[in-house]
Design a protein around this motif. Structure first.
Motif, PDB file in Angstrom:
ATOM      1  N   ASP A 310       0.802  -1.226   0.000  1.00 15.03           N
ATOM      2  CA  ASP A 310       0.000   0.000   0.000  1.00 15.03           C
ATOM      3  C   ASP A 310       0.835   1.276   0.000  1.00 15.03           C
ATOM      4  OD1 ASP A 310       0.837  -0.107   2.650  1.00 15.03           O
ATOM      5  OD2 ASP A 310      -1.106   0.485   3.477  1.00 15.03           O
ATOM      6  N   SER A 315      -2.248   3.290  -1.144  1.00 13.31           N
ATOM      7  CA  SER A 315      -3.548   2.690  -0.806  1.00 13.31           C
ATOM      8  C   SER A 315      -4.498   2.730  -2.009  1.00 13.31           C
ATOM      9  CB  SER A 315      -4.172   3.400   0.404  1.00 13.31           C
ATOM     10  OG  SER A 315      -3.274   3.463   1.477  1.00 13.31           O
ATOM     11  N   TRP A 595      -1.024  10.071  -0.624  1.00 17.55           N
ATOM     12  CA  TRP A 595      -1.988   9.794   0.433  1.00 17.55           C
ATOM     13  C   TRP A 595      -1.681   8.430   1.035  1.00 17.55           C
ATOM     14  CZ3 TRP A 595      -6.580   6.429   0.490  1.00 17.55           C
ATOM     15  CH2 TRP A 595      -7.488   6.728   1.521  1.00 17.55           C
ATOM     16  N   ASP A 597      -4.025   5.442   3.385  1.00 14.90           N
ATOM     17  CA  ASP A 597      -5.302   5.121   4.023  1.00 14.90           C
ATOM     18  C   ASP A 597      -5.082   4.768   5.489  1.00 14.90           C
ATOM     19  OD1 ASP A 597      -7.776   4.258   4.839  1.00 14.90           O
ATOM     20  OD2 ASP A 597      -8.178   3.054   3.046  1.00 14.90           O
ATOM     21  N   TYR A 616     -11.021  12.601   4.929  1.00 20.13           N
ATOM     22  CA  TYR A 616     -10.746  11.174   4.731  1.00 20.13           C
ATOM     23  C   TYR A 616     -11.784  10.541   3.807  1.00 20.13           C
ATOM     24  CZ  TYR A 616     -10.351   6.183   5.794  1.00 20.13           C
ATOM     25  OH  TYR A 616     -10.240   4.823   5.687  1.00 20.13           O
ATOM     26  N   ARG A 620     -11.022   8.934   0.071  1.00 17.93           N
ATOM     27  CA  ARG A 620     -11.281   7.526  -0.250  1.00 17.93           C
ATOM     28  C   ARG A 620     -11.927   7.357  -1.617  1.00 17.93           C
ATOM     29  NH1 ARG A 620     -13.212   3.094   3.700  1.00 17.93           N
ATOM     30  NH2 ARG A 620     -12.608   2.020   1.801  1.00 17.93           N
ATOM     31  N   GLN A 623      -9.698   5.995  -4.377  1.00 22.04           N
ATOM     32  CA  GLN A 623      -9.160   4.628  -4.334  1.00 22.04           C
ATOM     33  C   GLN A 623      -9.660   3.789  -5.498  1.00 22.04           C
ATOM     34  OE1 GLN A 623     -10.093   3.632  -0.138  1.00 22.04           O
ATOM     35  NE2 GLN A 623      -7.950   3.014   0.028  1.00 22.04           N
TER      36      GLN A 623
END
Ligand SMILES: Cc1ncc(C[n+]2csc(CCOP(=O)(O)OP(=O)(O)O)c2C)c(N)n1
Ligand SMILES: [Mg+2]
Length: 628
Positions: A310, A315, A595, A597, A616, A620, A623
């Motif tokens: 990751d 991530s 970034w 996670d 956050y 996400r 991703q």
């Protein structure tokens, strides 16, 4: 056929001495020696065997201060030898055995061979419960050593001597296999270790394990040629596999010939020298600007010998091209198929050679001049940022970590092996350390295990006695596991350990702030009576005196000049040197469009946490969870 009467311990020593590996026509003994700490579990078994047979079998015994450290040391040694040689690690039962679990997991995560021989409770169970036995109330045959199962690539318990005849060859098959390798554990009940058996002579004949270099299949190569020919912005990600397969010349030629930029992972850094025109630097969470911009826009990503952890994928946000396609060149299928990869399950060197031949046969001329120019410009800009970060600025007694890295790297050069594992140093080293050969960067960042650093420094030194070794370690990691300095003194191993004293766990403090939490529990501070929290003044620690007490040459460096002179002293010293450098914790290296996670609390009375949660949730959305 004749037989030889030996104890189980003696048979293991003799067997190990006869196991060789071969790759590319070079043969060598696979087990270089045995590290171990004795207790009632092994002193009469493997301990007796090493004392009686060790010299004759050229199987030296070495003594660490901690069983976890000996596994780190063995793994570092094996990694530095490109997995073609390792150590065996022995322990007593119970705590001694369990101390090896953390090291075992680290080796397995990083795909590095280590042979672990922990002792176990009596197979005959006569004295149960023996000192240090768990004595599970329901599962009578369970032992502490069952905890090795999930962190080992092969596990066995020898409850009758003759079981060894089947188990040891299997252990060496796994250890020497590039796909299956990792921690291999053979659990040895203490009574069985000293029992005698009439072993077939053939069991002790020399055996050579050829380390496989599997060839790529034509269909996968054809897919890759088609994809590479059609790509407008291809990129190579290089991992540790490129280095272990000794494929770095092939990678360099391939990247040059086709104008495809290369980005690095922690294990892959050094595959190309930092100054290689196609080396765009590290990608991902701890990546640099050039690599992260190229990766963001890449339409084709050729992954070579990487597990795509990751940190390199940030991530799953590093690669943002909507149609990004991945080719997975990897000896291990699990890694080759990652990110929906078109798999080329093969040795990295063989795959790069074959792909090169197929691409040139197909008349592929490489990337466009415009793409190459963009990569070159980005690299120039990134190199300038790195130079800037490494350059000393501000007051001389106010050193930041980046400046320390710059000074140390400038003094020891790009061929000294830098060793590290956890804290803020790995990320900063990844961006800032300038490496000039493939074995000069040894950062364990698969398990990122605090405590690896100093033990690993010894392993690297033993693997390459002629290479200068510099361990860079945070004060937190140093406090966790520093006692192998004593081993370095006892063994006369010369290395330099630079301790960066910034009053605690500064990387986790930075992370804590990012997730909206006020400073809490990460710095090394006295308990404050009024708040009843660890918010008092810093706990003063004299690391220099501590290291000196263990027998190291120990120096304190507050300023750039003091650091340079300490490094010069270390180079001419005849033993391990510890240089303590107080650093300013708030001089932090920023992120570069990336970034990681780390989950943020979804309910809180604190506005800082709520704001962090909002960002956050936004982040996400980037991703690429569909890439599987
Ligand atoms: C064995 C282990 N425990 C906990 C962690 C989580 N962790 C990662 S870095 C870190 C702090 C390291 O402190 P230090 O060595 O002083 O480095 P700094 O963050 O100050 O750069 C911690 C607690 C870890 N990686 N390994
Ligand atoms: Mg620290």
């Amino acid at each position: 056929m004749g037989t030889i009467r030996l104890t189980v311990g003696q048979a293991i020593v003799r067997f190990m001495a006869q196991q060789y590996v071969e790759r590319d026509g070079h043969q060598q003994r696979f087990i270089a020696g045995v590290w171990g700490i004795f207790g009632h579990g092994n002193v009469a078994g493997l301990g007796q065997a090493l004392e009686e047979l060790g010299d004759a079998e050229q199987m030296p015994y070495l003594r660490p201060q901690n069983e976890q450290a000996q596994v780190h040391l063995a793994a570092a040694f094996a990694r530095q030898r490109n997995r073609l040689q390792t150590y065996a690690c022995i322990s007593s039962i119970g705590p001694g055995a369990l101390n090896m679990i953390t090291g075992a997991a680290g080796a397995t995560v990083n795909r590095i061979p280590v042979l672990l021989l922990p002792s176990d409770y009596f197979a005959n169970r006569a004295p149960d419960p023996v000192l240090q036995q768990i004595e599970h109330p329901v599962e009578r045959d369970a032992s502490a050593n069952d905890a090795f199962r999930p962190v080992s690539r092969y596990f066995d318990r020898i409850s009758r001597p003759e079981q060894l005849i089947g188990s040891l060859p299997e252990a060496f098959r796994v250890l020497t296999d590039p796909v299956e390798t990792g921690a291999v554990t053979i659990s040895l009940p203490e009574d069985v270790q000293s029992e005698a058996y009439d072993w077939p002579e053939r069991f002790f004949e020399r055996r050579v394990w050829r380390v496989r270099r599997p060839l790529p299949e034509a269909a996968g190569l054809a897919d890759a040629v088609r994809l590479i020919s059609a790509a407008t912005a291809p990129l190579i990600v290089t991992g540790g596999g490129t280095i272990y397969a000794e494929a770095t010349d092939e990678l360099s030629a391939f990247a040059d010939r086709y104008g495809i930029p290369v980005v690095e992972t922690q294990a892959g850094k050094g595959a190309l020298p930092w100054s290689h025109p196609m080396n765009a630097g590290p990608a991902g969470t701890n990546g640099g600007l050039a690599a992260n911009r190229l990766a963001r826009d890449a339409d084709l990503v050729i992954c070579v010998g990487t597990r795509m952890g990751d940190f390199v994928t940030a991530s799953r946000t590093t690669f943002q091209h909507p149609d990004a396609t991945f080719i997975g060149i990897n000896v291990g299928p699990m890694d080759a198929y990652k990110m929906r990869g078109i798999p080329i399950v093969a040795d990295a060197r063989e795959a790069l050679r074959a792909l090169d031949a197929e691409l040139s046969a197909a008349g592929y001329g490489g990337t466009t001049a415009a793409y190459r120019a963009r990569a070159a410009t980005l690299k120039r800009e990134w190199d300038a940022i790195v130079t800037d970060l490494r350059t000393v600025n501000g007051e001389p007694g106010d050193l930041g970590q980046a400046e320390v890295i710059g000074i140390v790297n400038d003094v020891v050069g790009g061929h000294a092996a830098v060793v590290c594992a956890a804290g803020s140093l790995p990320g900063d080293l990844l961006r800032l350390w300038r490496v000039e050969d493939p074995k000069a960067y040894h950062v364990e960042y698969g398990f990122s295990c605090m405590g690896y650093e100093i033990a690993a420094g010894l392993g690297v030194r033993l693997a390459e006695p002629d290479r200068e070794v510099v361990v860079m370690v945070g004060d937190g990691s140093y406090l966790m596991l520093n006692s192998e300095i004593v081993t370095a003194v006892a063994e006369g191993l010369k290395l330099t350990i630079v301790v960066l004293d910034n009053h605690g766990f500064q990387c986790i403090l930075a992370l804590q702030r990012l997730v909206g939490v006020p400073d809490f529990g990460n710095e090394l501070r006295f308990r404050d009576r009024s708040s009843n929290r660890l918010t008092g003044p810093y706990v003063p620690i004299d690391f220099r005196m501590h290291a000196e007490a263990m027998g190291a040459l120990a120096l304190l460096a507050h300023t750039p000049d003091e650091l340079r002179s300490a490094l010069a002293q270390a180079r001419t010293a005849d033993r391990v040197t510890v240089i303590v450098v107080p650093t300013e914790p708030e001089k932090r290296v920023p992120g570069f469009e990336s970034w990681w996670d780390v989950p943020v609390a979804a309910a809180s009375e604190q506005s800082g946490v709520r704001d962090a949660r909002e960002s956050y949730v936004q982040a996400r959305n980037m991703q690429r969870t569909e890439l599987r």
